[in-house]
Design a protein around this motif. Sequence first.
Motif, PDB file in Angstrom:
ATOM      1  N   VAL A 130      -7.873   5.532   1.043  1.00 39.42           N
ATOM      2  CA  VAL A 130      -6.752   5.140   0.013  1.00 39.42           C
ATOM      3  C   VAL A 130      -7.072   3.640  -0.407  1.00 39.42           C
ATOM      4  O   VAL A 130      -7.409   2.761   0.294  1.00 39.42           O
ATOM      5  N   ASP A 131      -6.700   3.470  -1.744  1.00 38.60           N
ATOM      6  CA  ASP A 131      -7.137   2.115  -2.363  1.00 38.60           C
ATOM      7  C   ASP A 131      -5.678   0.993  -1.978  1.00 38.60           C
ATOM      8  O   ASP A 131      -5.049   1.368  -2.758  1.00 38.60           O
ATOM      9  N   THR A 132      -5.993   0.550  -0.846  1.00 43.96           N
ATOM     10  CA  THR A 132      -4.918  -0.391  -0.572  1.00 43.96           C
ATOM     11  C   THR A 132      -5.544  -1.566  -0.193  1.00 43.96           C
ATOM     12  O   THR A 132      -6.661  -1.451   0.066  1.00 43.96           O
ATOM     13  N   ALA A 152      -5.281   6.906  -4.969  1.00 44.74           N
ATOM     14  CA  ALA A 152      -4.226   5.982  -5.263  1.00 44.74           C
ATOM     15  C   ALA A 152      -3.253   6.221  -4.191  1.00 44.74           C
ATOM     16  O   ALA A 152      -2.835   7.401  -3.666  1.00 44.74           O
ATOM     17  N   ALA A 212     -14.342   8.625  -2.898  1.00 43.32           N
ATOM     18  CA  ALA A 212     -13.770   7.697  -3.652  1.00 43.32           C
ATOM     19  C   ALA A 212     -12.392   7.564  -3.000  1.00 43.32           C
ATOM     20  O   ALA A 212     -11.616   8.582  -2.744  1.00 43.32           O
ATOM     21  N   PRO A 213     -11.892   6.460  -3.146  1.00 42.12           N
ATOM     22  CA  PRO A 213     -10.601   5.982  -2.623  1.00 42.12           C
ATOM     23  C   PRO A 213      -9.487   6.741  -3.634  1.00 42.12           C
ATOM     24  O   PRO A 213      -9.725   6.945  -4.845  1.00 42.12           O
ATOM     25  N   GLY A 255       0.864  -1.195  -0.166  1.00 37.15           N
ATOM     26  CA  GLY A 255      -0.093   0.033  -0.263  1.00 37.15           C
ATOM     27  C   GLY A 255       0.895   1.274   0.041  1.00 37.15           C
ATOM     28  O   GLY A 255       1.557   1.451  -0.780  1.00 37.15           O
ATOM     29  N   ARG A 311     -19.372   4.714  -2.185  1.00 39.62           N
ATOM     30  CA  ARG A 311     -18.840   5.120  -3.732  1.00 39.62           C
ATOM     31  C   ARG A 311     -18.221   6.419  -2.974  1.00 39.62           C
ATOM     32  O   ARG A 311     -17.331   6.893  -3.834  1.00 39.62           O
ATOM     33  N   TYR A 367     -14.035  -1.639   2.254  1.00 41.51           N
ATOM     34  CA  TYR A 367     -14.625  -0.209   1.808  1.00 41.51           C
ATOM     35  C   TYR A 367     -15.485  -0.479   0.595  1.00 41.51           C
ATOM     36  O   TYR A 367     -15.282  -0.541  -0.432  1.00 41.51           O
ATOM     37  N   THR A 368     -17.054  -0.257   1.003  1.00 39.23           N
ATOM     38  CA  THR A 368     -17.831  -0.301  -0.167  1.00 39.23           C
ATOM     39  C   THR A 368     -18.648   1.058  -0.595  1.00 39.23           C
ATOM     40  O   THR A 368     -19.490   0.870  -1.469  1.00 39.23           O
TER      41      THR A 368
END
Length: 248
Positions: A179-181, A200, A197-198, A16, A194, A191-192
């Motif tokens: 964060v998208d990890t 990067a 938004a995560p 991550g 919307r 994490y569901t």
Amino acid sequence: MRLAGARVLVTGASSGIGAATALELSARGARLVLSGRDQEALADVAARTGGEMLPADLSDPSADLAVRAGRVDVLVACAGEGWSGPLARMSGGTAERMIAVNLTAHVQLTRLLLPGMLERGRGHLVYVASIAGVVGVREEAVYAATKAGLLAFAESLRYELPAVDGNGVGVTAVVPGVVDTPFFARRGRPYTRRRPAPVAPERVARAIAVAVERDRAEVYVPAWLRLPARLHGAAPGAFRVLARRFSP
Ligand SMILES: NC(=O)c1ccc[n+]([C@@H]2O[C@H](COP(=O)([O-])OP(=O)(O)OC[C@H]3O[C@@H](n4cnc5c(N)ncnc54)[C@H](OP(=O)(O)O)[C@@H]3O)[C@@H](O)[C@H]2O)c1
């Protein structure tokens, strides 16, 4: 602080945000010391950065990471674990473990690395906290408390370590949102939502690199997160009403 040639210890470097930070700092000429538990993942980051591997489980108080790391110019305290759910259903040991990894290990690492930085008159400390530590999050009370602890630790250290003419030891608190990890999957609750938004992990990594180079005290990623943090500080009652209304 110049990153080129600086020796940087990154905890949580195997995944991550920590892995992305290692790559970003390496591209800016830093020499990496990479810590984490997953040796295969660490080896992958080491191969891409030319970094040194320093495997350690930070929940183990006897982990002598600071001694093994040797000279460190910059610490990026990024390792962390989460847990989500009602506190009354948390099993024994989970809170202790999260406090040990997220907070205690990084307090101890700082205590042990700081004398060397002070002696050399140069260094930087980065703490990856969370918006949860600023405003609190439902069913993440212990996680949020560890991150609030890191924020107060960073804020207090900053008073203790004033930068002198661009030298000295700088302190940065990093406050990411979502964060998208693998963090959410690993904590057992994906994490569901919307929104928000995560972002990067590379975005957080860039913010960390710039914060070290420009000695920034605090960075929010994304930057708009500063607004809810300010609202919480200025009007906590109104914030709580909104948080209750909009939290799932
Ligand atoms: N993702 C988000 O939305 C978000 C938001 C705000 C703040 N943060 C914070 O950002 C930091 C990095 O998280 P991430 O999103 O990058 O999650 P991640 O991909 O799950 O990475 C977590 C890192 O922490 C390390 N770690 C966990 N427990 C450890 C232990 N006991 N000993 C040593 N290392 C340990 C992991 O190492 P191994 O894999 O090798 O075990 C991994 O490198 C955490 O402090 C997290 O609280 C994340």
